[in-house]
Design a protein around this motif. Structure first.
Motif, mmCIF file in Angstrom:
data_model
loop_
_atom_site.group_PDB
_atom_site.id
_atom_site.type_symbol
_atom_site.label_atom_id
_atom_site.label_comp_id
_atom_site.label_asym_id
_atom_site.label_seq_id
_atom_site.Cartn_x
_atom_site.Cartn_y
_atom_site.Cartn_z
ATOM 1 N N THR A 237 46.692 43.819 18.513
ATOM 2 C CA THR A 237 46.423 43.435 17.127
ATOM 3 C C THR A 237 47.456 42.421 16.663
ATOM 4 O OG1 THR A 237 47.623 45.398 16.462
ATOM 5 C CG2 THR A 237 45.235 45.521 16.349
ATOM 6 N N GLY A 238 48.699 42.599 17.117
ATOM 7 C CA GLY A 238 49.737 41.636 16.783
ATOM 8 C C GLY A 238 49.371 40.250 17.301
ATOM 9 N N ALA A 239 48.875 40.204 18.542
ATOM 10 C CA ALA A 239 48.495 38.920 19.122
ATOM 11 C C ALA A 239 47.355 38.289 18.315
ATOM 12 C CB ALA A 239 48.069 39.116 20.575
ATOM 13 N N ARG A 240 46.420 39.125 17.879
ATOM 14 C CA ARG A 240 45.298 38.602 17.094
ATOM 15 C C ARG A 240 45.816 38.019 15.776
ATOM 16 N NH1 ARG A 240 41.425 41.877 14.622
ATOM 17 N NH2 ARG A 240 42.234 43.616 15.828
ATOM 18 N N TYR A 241 46.772 38.735 15.182
ATOM 19 C CA TYR A 241 47.371 38.240 13.941
ATOM 20 C C TYR A 241 48.023 36.871 14.154
ATOM 21 C CZ TYR A 241 51.273 37.578 10.740
ATOM 22 O OH TYR A 241 52.173 37.029 9.880
ATOM 23 N N ALA A 242 48.724 36.732 15.295
ATOM 24 C CA ALA A 242 49.461 35.491 15.540
ATOM 25 C C ALA A 242 48.554 34.367 16.033
ATOM 26 C CB ALA A 242 50.570 35.739 16.561
ATOM 27 N N GLY A 243 47.282 34.663 16.277
ATOM 28 C CA GLY A 243 46.373 33.628 16.757
ATOM 29 C C GLY A 243 46.488 33.396 18.252
ATOM 30 N N ILE A 244 46.935 34.427 18.985
ATOM 31 C CA ILE A 244 46.995 34.339 20.447
ATOM 32 C C ILE A 244 45.679 34.901 20.983
ATOM 33 C CG2 ILE A 244 48.164 35.203 22.509
ATOM 34 C CD1 ILE A 244 50.704 35.455 20.712
ATOM 35 N N ARG B 331 46.086 30.947 14.401
ATOM 36 C CA ARG B 331 46.849 29.734 14.674
ATOM 37 C C ARG B 331 46.352 28.557 13.821
ATOM 38 N NH1 ARG B 331 49.003 28.677 20.338
ATOM 39 N NH2 ARG B 331 48.148 30.731 20.670
ATOM 40 N N ARG B 347 52.112 46.982 13.459
ATOM 41 C CA ARG B 347 51.059 46.718 14.434
ATOM 42 C C ARG B 347 50.642 45.262 14.452
ATOM 43 N NH1 ARG B 347 46.428 49.021 13.296
ATOM 44 N NH2 ARG B 347 45.609 48.761 15.392
ATOM 45 N N GLU B 348 50.872 44.547 13.336
ATOM 46 C CA GLU B 348 50.393 43.173 13.262
ATOM 47 C C GLU B 348 51.519 42.166 13.092
ATOM 48 O OE1 GLU B 348 46.270 44.648 11.096
ATOM 49 O OE2 GLU B 348 47.750 43.562 9.937
#
Lengths: 364, 513
Positions: A237-244, B331, B347-348
């Motif tokens: 979910t963190g990656a999704r937040y960061a746009g990864i 992004r 988590r985010e």
């Protein structure tokens, strides 16, 4: 606040695991009437007591460095690549094609071609499970295991029906031409006047493995891609937040992982057997899992763990040879080491953490 | 003077090097509502877990009605007459109210007689305490407020006369909270003792008879509520003077920055979570979205932050943003000048295993300043992090600590620093002060207002009505995926917003329209 110092996690914990595995192995040996001290002596002498021993130990270690790195890279993206074995087999096909199809003038160019071919074949074999995971959610553990069987069957078919030279019964490829034979340690050390056993299979691929370990370190801890792989591995979910993009990370990390596993075949197929035989990877893909676990998915740890497992392989072979111990007994010892250093890590971690806490409290 | 019904003497509890409770003593009088207030991590929950048998205290004694008791597990707590209502309910979703109440307290292997007895008892309990519930309703079909009543009834059915409630109003609308307080008052009138754990000063002042304040594992004060004030309690909690209201000048809204038209979001189960939301946020203003958790606010933020696809139209400075998710993600949203302080920092917003300097790049890690080709410029990152941590007073100011090693407030400061320092055109903010200590709340609020005054548009989502009222220039209330109405903060009341949060659109008499 960390529960225990880093050195305890990295050094002490594996060491205790190893000692425990050794103690139980000793009990097993005692039960079968073998003196464990003598057995250890045989193992050490056989694996480290001569340049021949070292040559075998490091030859095995080279395989395990590649497969261990393969598991580590995928693991940083929280992907459990169990398919190193199959990817190594496909890499072996790549190496064989590269060595047999083109009449190379010199081994250096052939090595380059073999590295590229093995990496491409290994990566391609990892790509299918990766794509299924990224796009269809098929669990990568299941698919990579399945792909090991398919790879084995495919190699079988290729050797029996396609690559076997006419007039030969054995399911194996033709021998590689002498021009592509890789220099072994004896050849490499001769110019420096250092004598090394010429029968030992360790070869220039060992240096390639060390280079791969360094490059994996750069990739994971120094590049933007490595940052994204680790971020995705820690929190989707963190990656999704960061746009990864998760799809991208799954595909790329599995491609790199498969390429590393495939490259193992430069060592065993091109550097040692100098032809392709059935089941060429001989389980090194699976040992890679234990190596990565024990090495904490860090390239330095992987190299050290790979050398340890190389020692166990070579020492174990000597053990069964010299003391007439059945090879199954040697397998038991290797399995105990895998069990303790990999699977039972948590069992030892908890009491060790408690010990450090009480130590800290006593000091405070 | 009567004897205390519950007495804790010298309770201490450590988790490794962390001392969660230090020599805590507490006296609770029968037939009172006793508040326990303190910031997150002050040790309230640990203390209550000891009382309910989840943890064993390292030292100290517990006396119930003058008798020393050993509370080894929750069964022992129940036997001592202690009941607990957790923040997250422990109900079986597809069981009926009656089945849930009997669960774990059945008389025999045969269920029928137990249920019949429970039904009778439930009726008398409901009558005694004004706790009306339908015994045959299935849990998943009743509202949160009703579920909480079931939890209370569960405790009462087990003959609890000391009832502990842990942050009970976190999931309730103001109206539901008022109902809960009426029920608690009724329990008190019937001689029960209530312990109310909360971090909301308003609730303490409204309902409790006495209050104990915890700070960093210690009990710093126990006072009679009548003799204290919110300011004094806040000071006791934090250990210094705090401003409960941030000062802000009137907004000077500029051009529309974010325009949302008929936004719809459907989740993985096919349920529509956002049902046609339209809103506009202008430069230099804060639009607050109030609502009880789970009414589509989270989904709205996630769509705008590029974390999930949606249908409808979203424009940023007049230009359309792709909502399908194929050409636009977090992004590309950042590239358009949208910053995002997500609802769930653990988590985010942060990677908990990453160092502070890695987290300060998170989401912006492909910025040219942070990179040399494919390699990350770690020195640039660490310098940048040190500067941001200093400006936002992140403690400890050490960029080699992992996010996990910071307190909630400092974790949130890292996220806020990262997003604000990029000077976004639009900042999406979700629950900016959830699990954040009072001192950090004050700081984060000030930063948000400063960003607004610098001309940024801010969309604020919060379930804390106080926070919405304090920060917003306009307030929109969301219920069931829709915007129920928009109000000016100085022309509305908590009661009116509360009705909107519960899905009622009628205006309250007395509240300005």
């Amino acid at each position: 606040m960390d529960k225990m110092p880093k050195w305890a996690d990295v050094v002490l914990l594996p060491l205790i695991s190893l000692l425990l595995a050794g103690a139980i192995s000793a009990l097993v040996l005692l039960a079968t009437g073998v003196n464990p001290v003598a057995a250890l002596g045989v193992m050490i002498d056989g694996a480290l007591g001569s340049t021949r021993g070292w040559g075998y130990t490091l030859y095995y270690a080279t395989n395990f460095i590649f497969t261990g790195l393969a598991v580590s890279v995928a693991f940083h993206a929280r992907l459990f690549n169990i398919g190193g074995e199959g990817q190594a087999l496909l890499g072996a096909v790549g190496v064989t094609l590269a060595c047999l199809m083109i009449p190379w003038p010199h081994w250096t160019i052939a090595l380059l071609a073999a590295v590229v071919a093995s990496a491409l074949f290994g990566a391609a074999w990892a790509l299918i499970p990766a794509w299924l995971q990224a796009k269809r959610g098929s669990h990568i553990v299941i698919t990579t295991i399945m792909f090991n069987f398919i790879a084995g069957a495919l190699l079988n078919y290729l050797l029996v029906e396609v690559m076997k030279p006419a007039g030969i019964m054995e399911p194996a490829s033709a021998n590689f031409p002498p021009a592509v034979h890789l220099p072994n340690f004896a050849d490499m050390l001769a110019p420096f006047g250092i004598p090394f056993s010429p029968e030992a299979p360790a070869n220039v691929a060992f240096l390639l493995a060390l280079l791969a370990a360094f490059l994996v370190w750069v990739l994971i801890w120094r590049t933007r891609l490595g940052y994204e792989i680790r971020a995705f591995g820690f929190s989707e979910t963190g990656a999704r937040y960061a746009g990864i993009s998760g799809t991208r990370i799954i595909l790329i990390s599995m491609l790199i992982s498969g390429a590393l596993a495939g490259m193992m075949s430069v060592n065993n197929v091109m550097g040692e057997a100098e032809r392709l035989v059935l089941n060429s990877a001989e389980g090194a893909g699976f040992i890679g899992i234990a190596v990565a676990l024990m090495g904490r998915n860090h390239p330095v740890g992987v190299v050290l763990a790979a050398v340890l497992f190389g020692f166990l392989y070579q020492g174990g072979a000597q053990l069964s040879f010299q003391l007439q111990i059945p090879t199954e007994m040697v397998t038991i010892i290797q399995a105990l080491v895998i069990l303790f250093t990999g699977a039972l890590d948590q069992m030892i971690r908890a009491p060790l953490e408690r010990a450090f806490l009480s130590l800290r409290k006593a000091r405070a | 003077m009567t004897d205390p019904v519950l007495e804790l003497i010298g309770i201490s509890k450590s988790f490794g090097p962390v001392q969660a409770n230090k020599d805590i003593s507490l006296r609770v009088m029968p037939g009172t509502i006793h508040g326990i207030i303190g910031e997150n991590g002050a040790g309230k929950s640990t203390l209550m877990s000891i009382l309910y048998g989840f943890y064993r205290a390292d030292s100290g004694t517990i006396r119930v009605r003058g008798q020393e008791v050993q509370i080894a597990d929750s069964q022992a707590a129940i036997a001592a007459g202690i009941g607990m209502v957790f923040q997250h309910f422990k109900l079986v979703e597809n069981f009926t109210v009656l089945e849930n109440i009997v669960l774990g307290a059945e008389d025999s292997a045969w269920l029928r007689p137990s249920l019949a007895r429970a039904r009778k008892e439930l009726r008398s309990l409901s009558d005694d305490y004004g706790l009306s519930v339908d015994p045959d309703a299935v849990i998943e079909e009743i509202g949160v407020g009703m579920q909480q009543r079931v939890e209370i009834l569960k405790a009462l059915y087990r003959r609890a006369d000391i009832l502990i409630l842990d942050e009970p109003t976190g999931v309730l609308t103001p109206a539901e909270a008022d109902q809960l307080f009426r029920i608690l008052g009724r329990l008190r009138a019937e001689g029960k003792t209530v312990i109310l754990i909360t971090h909301k000063l308003r609730e303490i002042m409204e309902i409790t008879d006495s209050v104990s304040v915890m700070r960093r594992g210690e009990m710093v004060a126990s006072v009679t509520t009548r003799d204290t004030s919110p300011e004094q309690l806040a000071e006791l909690m934090v250990g210094r003077k705090v401003l409960l209201q941030v000062g802000k000048s009137p907004a000077r809204p500029g051009a529309a920055v974010l325009q949302v038209d008929d936004l719809r979001v459907t989740d993985a189960k096919g349920v529509q979570r956002v049902k046609g939301v339209s809103l506009t946020v202008h430069a230099g203003e804060i639009l607050g979205i109030a609502g009880v958790a789970g009414n589509g606010q989270s989904e709205l933020l996630e769509v705008l932050g590029g974390m999930r696809p949606a249908t409808g139209r979203v424009r940023m400075d007049g230009q359309d943003i792709d909502l399908t998710g194929h050409h636009s993600d977090g992004r590309t949203r950042r590239a358009r000048g949208i910053g995002h302080v997500p609802e769930d920092r653990q988590r985010e917003g942060l990677i908990m295993e990453f160092f502070a300097w890695e987290n300060v790049a998170f989401g912006y890690h492909d910025a040219p300043a942070y990179n040399h080709g494919p390699l990350m410029d770690q020195n640039a990152l660490r310098n940048d992090t040190a500067a941001k941590m200093a400006r936002f007073d992140v403690r400890p100011n050490n960029c080699w600590l992992t996010a996990r090693n910071f307190s909630g407030g400092n974790q949130q400061k890292i996220v806020v620093a990262r997003e604000i320092e990029r000077n976004p055109r639009l900042l999406l903010v979700g629950q900016p002060t959830r699990g954040v200590d009072i001192g950090a709340i004050e700081f984060i609020h000030k930063q948000l207002i400063a960003l607004r005054d610098a001309g940024a548009a801010i969309l604020l989502v919060s379930v804390e009505l106080d926070e919405i009222m304090a920060l917003s220039d306009r307030i929109a209330v969301m219920f069931d995926g829709q915007i129920m109405g928009e109000r000016q903060p100085d022309a509305t009341t908590v009661q009116e917003l509360g009705l909107l949060m519960a899905g009622m659109t009628g205006t309250v008499p007395g509240a300005a329209a």
